[in-house]
Scaffold this active site. Structure first.
Site, PDB file in Angstrom:
ATOM      1  CE  LYS A  47      10.005  -5.537 -37.873  1.00 23.99           C
ATOM      2  NZ  LYS A  47      10.365  -4.693 -36.699  1.00 23.99           N
TER       3      LYS A  47
ATOM      4  CB  THR B 113       6.204  -6.037 -38.228  1.00 27.59           C
ATOM      5  OG1 THR B 113       6.270  -5.309 -37.007  1.00 27.59           O
ATOM      6  CG2 THR B 113       6.037  -5.067 -39.392  1.00 27.59           C
TER       7      THR B 113
END
Length: 421
Positions: A226, A251
Site C-alpha cells: 500500500k 491508498t
C-alpha cells in the site's frame, strides 16, 4: 433443527429406503433427534434428490436454485429418515444474507488488523493500515507478535532508530503472515505514510517488506504493497510493478485525477475512500445525510469504475472506508470492496436484495472521455478538487501520527527488554 425446519418450508417429503448411498459422506458421527414429519409431507415417490456436500447439515448457499436437496435427520442402515426440500429461486434469495449475495458480484475483503475477526466472514483478501495495526497491537491477544517484533529489532542491532524501524517492519509483516493463514488471497501491507513524498524511500521500504514476506515463505504474489496516492507514491507504484513485479494498492485516493494517474501507471489496484469523501461533504455542505444513490463517495467510485472499464484499464477498483452498509450495497459489482468487521456483521444479518449496481456493460456505454495526465496536469487537476487535497493531506497526517504512536509503544517495550524486565 427448529430453525432449519422453519427455513426449509416448501414441498417437504419423507421416505424410508433406497438412497443410503447419498449419505455415505454426509452422515454425522452422532445421530440427530428425528423431527415429527406431518403426514401431509409424505409421498411414496420422492423427487430426484440432490447430493449434499460433505457435512451433515448444509448451508443454504450450497443448494442450487430450484433443485431438490436432501437432509438426513436420523439414520440407521435399515431405515434412514430423509426430508426432501425444493428451494425456489425467490425463497432462496430471501433467505440469503446481503453478504452472501454481495460475494456473487464483488470480491469481499476484510479491512482489519484483528485477524481473529476475519475467519467468521470468509473474505477473499484482507487489508491493514497503521491505524488498524496500532489498534490490534494494543490487544492482549496480539502481544506475542509485538514481543517477537521487538526481539527481532534488537537482534538486528544498529541505532535505536534503526532497531525501532526494523521492529515496525517485522510487526507489520507478522500481522500480514497471520492474516494470510485466514484468507486464501492477498494481504495489503502499508508503507510508512511519512515517506509519501519520497519515491525512492517508498520503493526501498516496499522491497524490504516483500523481502521479509519471502523470508517467511510467502510469495510476493500474495502481498499488495500500500502506497499513498501522491504523485511520488504513484510513480513508486509504477516502478515497483514494472521493474520488480511487486503488486501495489494505491491508498488515500480521493480525486479522479489520482485515479487516472494510477491507471496510467499500471498499478494493480486502487482504494478510493468512500466514507471519508462522504465525511468531507457532510462537514462542508450543511447536509446531515445522503441517500446511497447520491452519496458523493459512491458517485466518485462509480465514475472511476466506469472510466476504467470503458477504456480497458487493467487496474482494479476496491472501494474502501465505508460508513454504512448502504454505501457497500450501492457499490455491489465493484471489483473489490474492503469492509470492516462491524459492517460485515451487519451485512451477514441483512436479508434485503443485493443487485449489481456497477456493471461492465453499463460502464462501456457511459459518457466519459479518455484523458492523459502528466505531472503538471495531475497536480493542477488534483489541486482543483478541494475535498481531495484536504482529505489526502489529512489521511497522511493521521496515518503518520498512528505510526508514531506505535513507534513510541515499541520504544517503551524495547527499553524493558534491554533492561531485562
Amino acid at each position: 433443527m427448529h430453525n432449519l425446519r422453519s427455513h426449509i418450508s416448501v414441498s417437504c417429503h419423507c421416505f424410508f429406503k433406497g438412497i443410503d448411498f447419498l449419505f455415505q459422506r454426509s452422515l454425522p458421527s452422532r445421530l440427530i433427534s428425528p423431527l415429527r414429519v406431518p403426514a401431509a409431507w409424505r409421498r411414496a415417490s420422492p423427487p430426484t434428490p440432490f447430493p449434499l456436500p460433505p457435512r451433515a447439515l448444509p448451508r443454504l448457499s450450497d443448494i442450487p436454485p430450484g433443485l431438490t436437496c436432501c437432509l438426513c435427520i436420523k439414520s440407521s442402515p435399515e431405515s434412514p429418515l430423509i426430508i426432501m426440500s425444493t428451494l425456489s429461486p425467490d425463497k432462496r434469495r430471501k433467505m440469503e444474507s446481503a453478504l452472501s449475495q454481495l460475494k456473487k458480484h464483488t470480491v469481499v475483503v476484510a479491512d482489519t488488523g484483528d485477524f481473529n475477526a476475519i475467519e467468521e466472514y470468509k473474505p477473499q483478501d484482507a487489508t491493514t493500515n497503521p491505524s488498524l495495526i496500532l489498534a490490534a497491537a494494543k490487544m492482549p491477544a496480539y502481544q506475542p507478535l509485538v514481543d517477537q517484533a521487538i526481539k527481532y529489532g534488537v537482534a538486528k542491532g544498529g541505532t535505536e532508530e534503526e532497531q525501532v524501524a526494523n521492529a515496525m517492519d517485522k510487526l507489520f509483516v507478522s500481522f500480514g503472515l497471520e492474516i494470510l493463514k485466514k484468507v486464501p488471497g492477498r494481504v495489503s501491507t502499508e508503507v510508512d505514510a511519512r515517506l509519501s513524498f519520497d519515491k525512492a524511500a517508498m520503493v526501498a521500504k516496499a522491497l524490504k517488506l516483500i523481502g521479509l514476506y519471502e523470508e517467511a515463505g510467502i510469495s510476493k504474489e500474495r502481498v499488495l504493497i500500500k502506497l499513498s496516492s501522491t504523485w511520488e507514491g504513484i510513480q513508486a507504484g509504477r516502478e515497483l510493478e514494472k521493474d520488480h513485479g511487486v503488486h501495489c494498492n494505491m491508498t488515500l485516493l480521493f480525486s479522479f485525477a489520482q485515479a487516472v494517474a494510477c491507471a496510467e501507471a499500471k498499478v494493480t489496484l486502487i482504494s478510493p475512500f468512500v466514507g471519508r469523501i462522504l465525511d468531507w461533504h457532510k462537514e462542508n455542505s450543511g447536509r446531515a445525510s445522503y441517500e446511497p444513490h447520491e452519496d458523493p463517495g459512491v458517485l466518485s467510485v462509480t465514475k472511476i469504475y466506469n472510466y476504467y472499464k470503458k477504456f480497458g484499464y487493467g487496474t482494479v477498483v476496491m472501494g474502501a472506508s465505508f460508513r454504512n452498509t448502504g454505501q457497500v450495497k450501492a457499490l455491489a459489482g465493484c471489483d473489490l470492496l474492503t469492509i470492516s468487521p462491524g459492517l460485515l456483521a451487519e451485512l451477514s444479518q441483512d436479508h434485503s436484495a443485493v443487485t449489481p449496481a456497477l456493471r461492465v456493460d453499463k460502464a462501456k456505454a457511459c459518457d466519459l472521455e479518455k484523458i492523459h495526465l502528466g505531472e503538471q496536469d495531475y497536480r493542477w487537476q488534483h489541486n482543483e478538487d478541494r475535498m481531495a487535497v484536504e482529505k489526502l493531506s489529512d489521511g497522511i497526517r493521521k496515518f503518520a501520527a498512528d505510526a508514531i504512536k506505535l513507534e513510541t509503544m515499541i520504544k517503551g517495550k524495547m527499553l524493558s527488554v534491554k533492561n531485562g524486565e
